[in-house]
Scaffold this motif. Structure first.
Motif, short mmCIF file in Angstrom:
data_model
loop_
_atom_site.label_atom_id
_atom_site.label_comp_id
_atom_site.label_asym_id
_atom_site.label_seq_id
_atom_site.Cartn_x
_atom_site.Cartn_y
_atom_site.Cartn_z
N ALA A 34 -62.27 -1.06 36.28
CA ALA A 34 -62.57 -2.55 36.33
C ALA A 34 -62.49 -3.03 34.88
N PRO A 35 -62.08 -4.12 34.84
CA PRO A 35 -61.93 -4.98 33.59
C PRO A 35 -63.50 -5.09 32.76
N ARG A 36 -63.26 -4.85 31.36
CA ARG A 36 -64.40 -4.86 30.60
C ARG A 36 -65.47 -3.81 30.50
N CYS A 37 -64.91 -2.41 30.85
CA CYS A 37 -65.42 -1.37 31.12
C CYS A 37 -65.20 -0.30 29.96
N ARG A 38 -64.89 -0.71 28.88
CA ARG A 38 -64.56 -0.03 27.87
C ARG A 38 -63.36 1.04 27.84
N SER A 39 -62.43 0.75 28.93
CA SER A 39 -61.34 1.65 28.97
C SER A 39 -60.40 1.54 27.87
N THR A 40 -60.27 0.54 27.35
CA THR A 40 -59.11 0.50 26.01
C THR A 40 -59.53 1.15 24.78
N ARG A 85 -43.65 15.24 29.76
CA ARG A 85 -44.63 15.83 28.63
C ARG A 85 -46.00 15.08 29.22
N GLN A 86 -47.17 15.23 28.44
CA GLN A 86 -48.53 14.88 28.75
C GLN A 86 -48.23 13.32 28.62
N VAL A 87 -48.95 12.56 29.91
CA VAL A 87 -48.91 11.04 29.59
C VAL A 87 -50.34 10.68 30.16
N PHE A 88 -50.58 9.76 29.50
CA PHE A 88 -51.96 9.02 29.93
C PHE A 88 -51.99 7.58 30.32
N VAL A 89 -52.19 7.15 31.49
CA VAL A 89 -51.94 5.95 31.56
C VAL A 89 -53.31 5.32 31.97
N LYS A 90 -53.60 4.10 31.36
CA LYS A 90 -54.82 3.26 31.54
C LYS A 90 -54.60 2.12 32.29
N ASP A 91 -55.30 1.66 33.33
CA ASP A 91 -55.14 0.57 33.78
C ASP A 91 -56.46 -0.17 34.57
N THR A 92 -56.39 -1.40 35.26
CA THR A 92 -57.36 -2.17 35.38
C THR A 92 -57.33 -2.42 36.75
N THR A 93 -58.37 -2.74 37.63
CA THR A 93 -58.32 -3.21 38.86
C THR A 93 -58.73 -4.83 39.22
N ASP A 94 -58.29 -5.65 38.10
CA ASP A 94 -58.43 -7.04 38.46
C ASP A 94 -57.31 -7.23 39.45
N PHE A 95 -56.65 -6.40 39.65
CA PHE A 95 -55.74 -6.77 40.88
C PHE A 95 -55.72 -5.47 41.81
N ARG A 96 -55.17 -5.68 42.96
CA ARG A 96 -55.19 -4.87 44.32
C ARG A 96 -53.83 -4.03 44.27
N TYR A 97 -53.73 -2.58 44.29
CA TYR A 97 -52.41 -2.13 44.28
C TYR A 97 -51.98 -1.31 45.61
N PRO A 98 -51.66 -1.98 46.50
CA PRO A 98 -51.07 -1.55 47.82
C PRO A 98 -50.32 -0.35 47.77
N GLY A 99 -49.30 -0.42 46.79
CA GLY A 99 -48.35 0.69 46.69
C GLY A 99 -49.24 1.93 46.14
N VAL A 100 -49.94 1.84 45.38
CA VAL A 100 -50.32 2.97 44.86
C VAL A 100 -51.18 3.55 46.06
N LEU A 101 -52.22 2.73 46.75
CA LEU A 101 -52.77 3.47 47.85
C LEU A 101 -52.12 3.98 48.93
N ALA A 102 -50.86 3.78 49.18
CA ALA A 102 -50.05 4.16 50.10
C ALA A 102 -49.07 5.50 49.62
N ASP A 103 -49.24 5.54 48.33
CA ASP A 103 -48.55 6.88 47.79
C ASP A 103 -49.12 8.23 47.71
N ALA A 104 -49.03 8.70 48.52
CA ALA A 104 -49.91 10.23 48.63
C ALA A 104 -49.26 10.80 47.54
#
Length: 245
Positions: free
Chosen positions: A13-19, A71-90
């Protein structure tokens, strides 16, 4: 996921020290670190990921999976939006190692409100964060790793050590500190990352704003109570961390 840690996603979630968490990962030197491709897509309608322009969630997912094979990849993202494409992609939910970070919503909401006084209830993000967490657990049959931001600040070495063990990569002590400065992907939303850019280590930010009574606030109080059960659901599943010596 074969090959521990090949494609790791940290949802927050936003502002949770993920950055600042992702800044530490970047300091390791063994991950390509990508900053908020899904939220940038939602915000700006497009996102360039390592030279490839993506305009849909499906395209972002395909590009991340492609990079994770290389290669090794690290992705950081926030849930101030909803991502239906993510939820649907098993395939994505099961083919990457999805992890989560939470923070006391009183703190997260106060920090968010300070930067965005017009914030709405949903963009606080804990409900959507839990939605992804529970969907990952459903697809994989395992509980994904959850970091408590309070542990991260109080015991950064122990928290990162536990996280590294959970995703199957070695803990690297040199990643606990770095030269202050932002990463290239932070530029689009730089004002949100000034604390992380100015830091040289994981620490609690010092706010110049007066304390805010979030539970008692006429606007934020109902938001807080709405998101609190979702935060608690995730917090109960956090990695257990022993304080740094």
């Amino acid at each position: 996921m074969s090959g521990g840690g090949r494609l790791v996603v940290l949802w927050s979630a936003p502002r949770c020290r993920s950055t600042v968490f992702s800044r530490s990962v970047a300091e390791r030197g063994d991950f390509l670190v990508l900053h908020e491709p899904f939220s940038h897509l939602a915000d700006f309608g497009r996102e360039e990921i390592e030279g490839v322009e993506c305009r849909t969630e499906a395209e972002v997912i395909a590009r991340l999976l492609e990079l994770g094979r290389e290669r090794q990849v690290f992705v950081k993202d926030t849930t101030d939006f909803r991502y239906p494409g993510v939820l649907a992609d098993a395939r994505f939910l099961g083919g990457a190692r999805h992890t989560f970070i939470v923070r006391d919503p009183r703190e997260a909401i106060a920090s968010h409100y300070g930067l965005n006084p017009g914030l709405g209830r949903n963009e606080i993000g804990f409900e959507w964060l839990r939605e992804i967490h529970d969907r990952v657990a459903e697809v994989t049959g395992t509980d994904p790793a959850v970091v408590d931001a309070a542990d991260l600040v109080a015991a950064p070495a122990a928290t990162l050590r536990a996280y590294c063990a959970a995703i199957g990569v070695p803990f690297l002590e040199h990643a606990l500190s770095w030269r202050p400065g932002g990463l290239p992907g932070w530029q689009k939303t730089a004002r949100w990352h000034s604390d992380a850019s100015g830091s040289g280590a994981i620490s609690a930010e010092v706010s110049s704003r007066p304390p805010l009574d979030v539970p008692g606030h006429p606007l934020l109080g109902p938001f807080y109570r709405y998101h609190l059960p979702h935060y608690e659901h995730l917090w109960e599943r956090r990695l257990r961390v022993t304080a740094d010596a």
